[in-house]
Design an enzyme around this catalytic site. Structure first.
Site, PDB file in Angstrom:
ATOM      1  N   ARG A  40       0.834  -1.209   0.084  1.00 15.77           N
ATOM      2  CA  ARG A  40      -0.008  -0.065  -0.103  1.00 15.77           C
ATOM      3  C   ARG A  40       0.959   1.180   0.025  1.00 15.77           C
ATOM      4  NH1 ARG A  40      -2.960  -3.605  -1.229  1.00 15.77           N
ATOM      5  NH2 ARG A  40      -5.139  -3.935  -0.394  1.00 15.77           N
ATOM      6  N   TYR A  92      -5.040 -17.619  -2.795  1.00 12.23           N
ATOM      7  CA  TYR A  92      -5.696 -16.806  -1.756  1.00 12.23           C
ATOM      8  C   TYR A  92      -7.178 -17.196  -1.685  1.00 12.23           C
ATOM      9  CZ  TYR A  92      -6.544 -12.732   1.075  1.00 12.23           C
ATOM     10  OH  TYR A  92      -6.848 -11.588   1.974  1.00 12.23           O
ATOM     11  N   SER A 111     -11.154  -1.141   2.296  1.00 10.19           N
ATOM     12  CA  SER A 111     -10.322  -1.309   3.605  1.00 10.19           C
ATOM     13  C   SER A 111     -10.351  -0.147   4.100  1.00 10.19           C
ATOM     14  CB  SER A 111      -9.179  -1.988   3.483  1.00 10.19           C
ATOM     15  OG  SER A 111      -9.334  -3.276   2.881  1.00 10.19           O
ATOM     16  N   GLU A 145      -5.873   3.539   5.942  1.00 13.33           N
ATOM     17  CA  GLU A 145      -5.175   3.241   4.347  1.00 13.33           C
ATOM     18  C   GLU A 145      -6.024   4.568   3.510  1.00 13.33           C
ATOM     19  OE1 GLU A 145      -5.951  -0.420   1.898  1.00 13.33           O
ATOM     20  OE2 GLU A 145      -7.103   1.026   0.621  1.00 13.33           O
TER      21      GLU A 145
END
Ligand code: FAD
Ligand code: EPU
Length: 345
Positions: free
Chosen positions: A162, A193, A232, A328
């Protein structure tokens, strides 16, 4: 305010009802330069926005907001790869669909991420085992003061989790105008994943991965067209191996991801969930019930509702685990970006 031509409500996915002094849609680098120049001459702050899917407007913006709609996709190839040169204002998910349709694989794990292509390098977007840095070839930025375009190689982008040089050296006075991607002709599926591990490696196709990613995302993440959110809200925290081991001794089921530098990434959503915060509300803002890392605009939330909720979440997780979450999402004040940790601390 939402009927106002200067309302930012439809330009941020949290659907915060803030305004800007002026909003300009820019379709070319020349229009972008001109908008910036005029803001300088009139001594007003300037903000470039893609689709507003990673911002929180804390208050009305007292300057010019330029909405990046620089379009265009050019494709070239050699024996090994396809090379895509993409205007920064193209929609990311539409690019993923376009590439699949044309047989260029490699973007399928990054399906359904909202926002513009030009914003993707800024936080090195990532999902389902792939990050942009794995396919990014270069980024072109416009130096707004000189009017020159600088070509930045992937190595010089300093990509991290990020993070990139666009949050640091190139944060002020520069605009990303194009992104270059390199997609290998030999496809290597990434199936590490979630539900992707259930696919058959012998027969899997890019379309199957795309479909599975879209399905997983739709089951957890709210659609911003329906419920305001910015994905998020916090980053997943990186902690020392010692701290991770201490927490894991009490919570053996804690998800943890070892990093190459010896640190351990924890799942912020899990930490928040352990504090029983799913559904927890502050005013019009709430913790999403399907994914605790997402803050939603449940009912006409103000930025202050979201900030107060984020403060509570950070304190609760900090008190329980001694892990201090950092947003974030980028916080935008009246004249520009603010330090998000400082705002919610
Ligand atoms: P914006 O929010 O418009 O801008 C973000 C910041 O970049 C701002 O500070 C802005 O000033 C600056 N900026 C924008 N464009 C430029 C430019 N051309 N040049 C210079 N600066 C610029 N992210 C992930 O990484 N993975 C995910 O899986 C993911 N899932 C999401 C799911 C949902 C439902 C939502 C709402 C968000 C999600 N995100 C995810 C976050 C978001 O999609 C990404 O950060 C995206 O890249 C933001 O794009 P944007 O165009 O909306 O950026
Ligand atoms: N978890 C819980 N409860 C929750 C949420 C998560 O226990 O409420 C657990 C999950 O069971 C899992 C772990 O936490 O074991 C991680 O959850 P998930 O797979 O949903 O991913 P995440 O770490 O919460 C990250 C990115 C997302 C990206 C997904 C998929 C960050 C900050 N977020 O979320 O990106 O889509 O992985 O790769 O890195 C975004 O950046 O906006 C974003 C949505």
């Amino acid at each position: 305010m939402s009927g106002d031509i200067n309302s930012l409500k439809s330009f941020n996915t949290f659907a915060i009802d803030a305004s800007a002094q002026q909003i300009i849609i820019v379709e070319t680098a020349a229009e972008l330069s001109q908008a910036w120049q005029e803001s300088q001459e009139t001594q007003r702050p300037f903000l470039l926005l893609g689709e507003g899917s990673n911002v929180l407007f804390l208050e009305n913006y007292t300057g010019v907001v330029a909405i990046n709609r620089l379009k265009g996709i050019k494709v070239t190839e050699d024996d090994d790869a396809w090379y895509l040169h993409i205007g920064a204002g193209e929609n990311w998910h539409a690019l993923v669909e376009y590439s699949l349709k044309n047989g260029f694989s490699g973007l399928e794990n990054l399906a359904l991420i909202p926002g513009c292509v030009g914003s993707a390098p800024i936080q090195n977007i990532g999902a389902y085992g792939v990050e942009l840095d794995q396919i990014c070839n270069y980024v072109d930025v416009l130096n707004l003061r000189s009017g020159e375009t600088e070509h930045i190689s992937a190595a010089a982008c300093q990509f991290g989790y990020r993070d990139s040089v666009f949050k640091h050296h190139y944060r002020e006075g520069y605009a990303i105008v194009a992104v270059g991607l390199r997609l290998n002709k030999i496809w290597q599926p990434v199936m590490t994943y979630g539900d992707l591990t259930k696919l058959d490696p012998a027969t899997v196709t890019p379309q199957e991965i795309f479909d599975s990613v879209c399905q997983m995302r739709r089951s957890k993440l709210p659609d911003p067209q329906v419920t305001g959110n910015a994905g998020s809200f916090f980053k997943n925290p990186l902690v020392s191996a010692e701290q991770a081991a201490t927490i894991a001794s009490e919570f053996p089921n804690m998800p943890q991801y070892w990093q190459e530098n010896g640190q351990v990434k924890l799942a912020a959503g899990w930490l928040i969930d352990q504090c029983d915060l799913k559904g927890y509300r502050n005013g019009g803002a709430a913790v999403h019930r399907q994914q605790a890392l997402v803050i939603i605009n449940q009912e006409s939330a103000t930025a202050q509702d979201i900030v107060a909720l984020a403060h509570d979440i950070r304190q609760r997780v900090g008190a329980k685990f001694n892990v201090w979450l950092e947003p974030e999402v980028r916080f935008i004040g009246a004249v520009g970006e603010k330090d998000a940790v400082g705002v919610i601390a």
